[in-house]
Motif scaffolding. Structure first.
Motif, PDB file in Angstrom:
ATOM      1  N   ILE A 124      55.677  33.944  11.074  1.00  0.00           N
ATOM      2  CA  ILE A 124      55.519  35.505  11.034  1.00  0.00           C
ATOM      3  C   ILE A 124      54.221  35.857  11.650  1.00  0.00           C
ATOM      4  O   ILE A 124      53.156  34.933  11.237  1.00  0.00           O
ATOM      5  CB  ILE A 124      55.387  36.221   9.730  1.00  0.00           C
ATOM      6  CG1 ILE A 124      56.714  36.000   8.847  1.00  0.00           C
ATOM      7  CG2 ILE A 124      55.211  37.698   9.824  1.00  0.00           C
ATOM      8  CD1 ILE A 124      56.632  35.477   7.468  1.00  0.00           C
ATOM      9  N   ALA A 125      54.262  36.221  12.871  1.00  0.00           N
ATOM     10  CA  ALA A 125      52.973  36.258  13.770  1.00  0.00           C
ATOM     11  C   ALA A 125      52.698  37.669  13.958  1.00  0.00           C
ATOM     12  O   ALA A 125      53.449  38.411  14.570  1.00  0.00           O
ATOM     13  CB  ALA A 125      53.241  35.488  14.889  1.00  0.00           C
ATOM     14  N   PRO A 126      51.375  38.187  13.702  1.00  0.00           N
ATOM     15  CA  PRO A 126      50.941  39.550  13.844  1.00  0.00           C
ATOM     16  C   PRO A 126      50.778  39.599  15.526  1.00  0.00           C
ATOM     17  O   PRO A 126      50.296  38.639  16.133  1.00  0.00           O
ATOM     18  CB  PRO A 126      49.669  39.546  13.089  1.00  0.00           C
ATOM     19  CG  PRO A 126      49.648  38.443  12.103  1.00  0.00           C
ATOM     20  CD  PRO A 126      50.485  37.355  12.729  1.00  0.00           C
ATOM     21  N   VAL A 127      51.136  40.863  15.936  1.00  0.00           N
ATOM     22  CA  VAL A 127      50.933  41.058  17.537  1.00  0.00           C
ATOM     23  C   VAL A 127      50.069  42.485  17.492  1.00  0.00           C
ATOM     24  O   VAL A 127      50.658  43.440  16.854  1.00  0.00           O
ATOM     25  CB  VAL A 127      52.004  41.248  18.244  1.00  0.00           C
ATOM     26  CG1 VAL A 127      51.746  41.782  19.734  1.00  0.00           C
ATOM     27  CG2 VAL A 127      52.758  39.901  18.213  1.00  0.00           C
ATOM     28  N   ILE A 128      48.785  42.608  17.944  1.00  0.00           N
ATOM     29  CA  ILE A 128      47.900  43.594  17.910  1.00  0.00           C
ATOM     30  C   ILE A 128      48.189  44.648  19.160  1.00  0.00           C
ATOM     31  O   ILE A 128      48.258  44.092  20.308  1.00  0.00           O
ATOM     32  CB  ILE A 128      46.572  43.393  17.733  1.00  0.00           C
ATOM     33  CG1 ILE A 128      46.214  41.980  16.721  1.00  0.00           C
ATOM     34  CG2 ILE A 128      45.639  44.342  17.359  1.00  0.00           C
ATOM     35  CD1 ILE A 128      46.821  42.371  15.149  1.00  0.00           C
ATOM     36  N   ILE A 129      48.310  45.811  18.834  1.00  0.00           N
ATOM     37  CA  ILE A 129      48.847  46.630  19.975  1.00  0.00           C
ATOM     38  C   ILE A 129      47.647  47.384  20.247  1.00  0.00           C
ATOM     39  O   ILE A 129      46.903  48.080  19.565  1.00  0.00           O
ATOM     40  CB  ILE A 129      49.692  47.749  19.441  1.00  0.00           C
ATOM     41  CG1 ILE A 129      51.162  47.200  18.891  1.00  0.00           C
ATOM     42  CG2 ILE A 129      50.086  48.751  20.699  1.00  0.00           C
ATOM     43  CD1 ILE A 129      51.980  47.899  18.219  1.00  0.00           C
ATOM     44  N   ASN A 130      47.227  47.321  21.738  1.00  0.00           N
ATOM     45  CA  ASN A 130      46.276  48.192  22.345  1.00  0.00           C
ATOM     46  C   ASN A 130      44.738  48.221  21.506  1.00  0.00           C
ATOM     47  O   ASN A 130      44.009  49.344  21.318  1.00  0.00           O
ATOM     48  CB  ASN A 130      46.597  49.577  22.510  1.00  0.00           C
ATOM     49  CG  ASN A 130      47.939  49.551  23.267  1.00  0.00           C
ATOM     50  OD1 ASN A 130      48.089  48.851  23.999  1.00  0.00           O
ATOM     51  ND2 ASN A 130      48.526  50.733  23.134  1.00  0.00           N
ATOM     52  N   ARG A 131      44.288  46.870  21.249  1.00  0.00           N
ATOM     53  CA  ARG A 131      42.898  46.972  20.754  1.00  0.00           C
ATOM     54  C   ARG A 131      41.803  47.438  21.379  1.00  0.00           C
ATOM     55  O   ARG A 131      41.920  47.098  22.785  1.00  0.00           O
ATOM     56  CB  ARG A 131      42.838  45.318  20.121  1.00  0.00           C
ATOM     57  CG  ARG A 131      41.476  44.997  19.362  1.00  0.00           C
ATOM     58  CD  ARG A 131      41.525  43.801  19.023  1.00  0.00           C
ATOM     59  NE  ARG A 131      41.459  42.852  20.122  1.00  0.00           N
ATOM     60  CZ  ARG A 131      40.228  42.459  20.905  1.00  0.00           C
ATOM     61  NH1 ARG A 131      39.139  42.923  20.181  1.00  0.00           N
ATOM     62  NH2 ARG A 131      40.168  41.850  21.835  1.00  0.00           N
ATOM     63  N   GLY A 132      41.010  48.099  20.921  1.00  0.00           N
ATOM     64  CA  GLY A 132      39.759  48.522  21.726  1.00  0.00           C
ATOM     65  C   GLY A 132      40.190  49.668  22.812  1.00  0.00           C
ATOM     66  O   GLY A 132      39.347  50.059  23.457  1.00  0.00           O
ATOM     67  N   GLY A 133      41.221  50.147  22.432  1.00  0.00           N
ATOM     68  CA  GLY A 133      41.807  51.281  23.597  1.00  0.00           C
ATOM     69  C   GLY A 133      42.307  50.848  24.561  1.00  0.00           C
ATOM     70  O   GLY A 133      42.526  51.577  25.687  1.00  0.00           O
ATOM     71  N   PHE A 134      42.458  49.586  24.866  1.00  0.00           N
ATOM     72  CA  PHE A 134      43.321  48.938  26.165  1.00  0.00           C
ATOM     73  C   PHE A 134      44.481  48.975  25.885  1.00  0.00           C
ATOM     74  O   PHE A 134      45.039  48.556  24.906  1.00  0.00           O
ATOM     75  CB  PHE A 134      42.435  47.730  26.542  1.00  0.00           C
ATOM     76  CG  PHE A 134      41.073  47.740  26.778  1.00  0.00           C
ATOM     77  CD1 PHE A 134      40.601  48.025  28.102  1.00  0.00           C
ATOM     78  CD2 PHE A 134      39.986  47.410  25.798  1.00  0.00           C
ATOM     79  CE1 PHE A 134      39.266  48.073  28.614  1.00  0.00           C
ATOM     80  CE2 PHE A 134      38.594  47.431  26.227  1.00  0.00           C
ATOM     81  CZ  PHE A 134      38.222  47.923  27.376  1.00  0.00           C
TER      82      PHE A 134
END
Length: 487
Positions: A124-134
């Motif tokens: 199970i791997a987390p994928v971060i969406i649009n970190r820092g507004g990018f």
């Protein structure tokens, strides 16, 4: 020969992950998603997505009958103040605090793994969406505490498109076959994502209009040939990038030594595949495909062909001899009796190319093909009671022993100082099949370069000598079959 139906059965029975385990995977991932959704992990969850072989439909049954791996991505919105490592660590803590998952969970650089013993592992791997507004997607590297760019959805969509160009799921089938080849042979190292990408790049939009992917064996030959051509054009390790994220090089973890070995091994297997595909005899073609994929390929066909040589001989003889005559001679469906009555003409077609006969894997010498003659002497027991020389096709009683030697055309025994003689011993017919002793493999010599064999099973069997030069490990000569008839 293509042997399309044999490949279909091989995929279904041996290579593909069976539907029961796929259903179990779906149930387990559903439980994991439900558990995490209701947990106190922290990040706001956007969605879940299968990834890797499972999502690409290239997952295979483990050749060691152990656990298979599946990847599950959880897309989340960023948490203020969290570094990359914390996403992995906090997810691990949630599982570890649960009585069901505590003993099953481990954490790695990019994921948390749940292991279901003797069945499967789910990463199970987390994928971060649009970190820092990018506008971007990132996975988390716990070891380096860094965020890394990723494009899993576009990569998966690319593979779906490549598969559509090949037609009939040919790309997926070929990928499974080559993964199986990698796992059963263990002769090269290539992670699944790298291997799948390499194969995906070998397909193009024009393939949907040609016949290079008309069936599974043809598609395998096409992809393997293209892969080998590309590797031979790249003497040193090239980049193999994600087609939608060129900064992601799937070959980055490959050492130069691993790449060089991969290049060599793929070239060898390409030759074997071409030879098996081009072979016009069914039995010989099966034997050559088994050199590629091992003993599980066409296993049922192989046993039946070897077991039923008497029936094949009887059926062939009826083309020139009346059934009444064959019945009167007492030769009904028994190869030994047929041989006693009709000699070598009773042997069925392709008797010298039975599919359970292992194919040589030594490199053949191009400048030399030495004459090899097999001779045999009969003994009452092993090494005792010399009964004299016997000839090929001579009818012998069970119980004795034969000692085989390999000679040059001048009668000299091949010396052990320069050569090793390997012996292919192939049994046939009902008695050997019932005893599980059809054999067909290569055997080391016993004394010098000679070989002892016990006369045990009624039938017509074969012994062949393969002479390999020690200095170069090249096959320099092969004998004609010496046929042993045991009544």
């Amino acid at each position: 020969m293509k042997l399309v139906s044999v490949f279909d059965a091989f995929l279904k029975d041996t290579v593909n992950l069976n539907s029961t385990r796929v259903k179990g995977l779906e149930d387990s991932t559903g439980s994991i998603e439900d558990f995490v959704n209701k947990s106190t992990w922290g990040p706001e969850i956007d969605s879940w997505m299968p990834q890797g072989s499972w999502a690409h439909k290239t997952i295979i049954k483990p050749v060691d009958k152990g656990e298979f791996d599946a990847d599950l991505l959880v897309f989340v919105h960023p948490v203020e103040g969290w570094d990359a490592a914390r996403y992995i660590n906090e997810l691990y803590n949630v599982f570890y605090a649960n009585g069901t998952y505590k003993s099953m969970v481990r954490r790695w650089s990019h994921c948390v793994t749940i292991t279901y013993a003797t069945d499967k592992k789910i990463d199970i791997a987390p994928v971060i969406i649009n970190r820092g507004g990018f506008q971007r997607l990132e996975v988390c590297n716990r070891d380096s505490n860094a965020f890394e760019r990723t494009e899993p959805r576009q990569y998966t969509n690319w593979l779906i498109t490549q598969n559509s160009y090949s037609g009939s799921n040919s790309f997926r089938k070929v990928t499974r076959l080559i993964k199986y080849l990698r796992d059963i042979k263990t002769t090269f190292t290539c992670p699944s994502v790298l291997l799948t990408t390499l194969l995906g790049y070998r397909i193009n939009i024009l393939d949907q209009y040609g016949d290079e992917f008309s069936d599974t064996p043809t598609a395998l030959k096409t992809v393997f040939g293209r892969l080998d051509d590309w590797l031979q054009q790249n003497a040193t390790k090239p980049a193999v990038t994600n087609p939608y994220l060129t900064s992601e090089d799937f070959a980055g973890g490959w050492t130069d030594t691993q790449y060089a070995n991969f290049r060599t091994v793929i070239n060898r297997y390409r030759g074997w595949i071409d030879e098996a595909y081009d072979e016009t005899g069914r039995n010989a073609s099966i034997a050559k495909w088994r050199r590629v994929f091992g003993d599980e390929f066409a296993a049922d066909v192989v046993i039946e062909e070897a077991r039923s040589v008497s029936k094949a001989a009887f059926d062939a003889l009826t083309e020139g001899v009346s059934i009444a005559a064959l019945t009167a001679s007492g030769a009904v469906r028994d190869l030994v009796t047929l041989v006693k009555a009709y000699g070598s003409s009773a042997l069925p077609r392709e008797f010298d190319f039975l599919p359970h006969m292992r194919q040589p894997t030594w490199r053949r010498a191009t400048a030399q093909n030495l004459s090899v003659q097999v001779r045999a002497k009969l003994y009452r027991s092993k090494g005792v009671g010399d009964q004299g020389a016997v000839q090929s096709m001579q009818v012998l009683r069970a119980g004795g022993w034969l000692y085989f030697t390999a000679h040059t055309n001048t009668g000299v025994v091949y010396p052990t100082s320069d050569f090793t003689v390997y012996w292919r011993v192939t049994n046939t017919d009902q008695a050997a099949a019932d005893a599980g002793q059809l054999r067909g493999e290569f055997n080391d010599p016993h004394e010098g370069n000679g070989r002892w064999e016990h006369l045990q099973y009624r039938g017509v069997h074969q012994v062949e000598a393969f002479v390999v030069r020690r200095r170069t490990d090249e096959l320099v000569g092969q004998s004609a079959p010496f046929r042993v008839v045991i009544e």
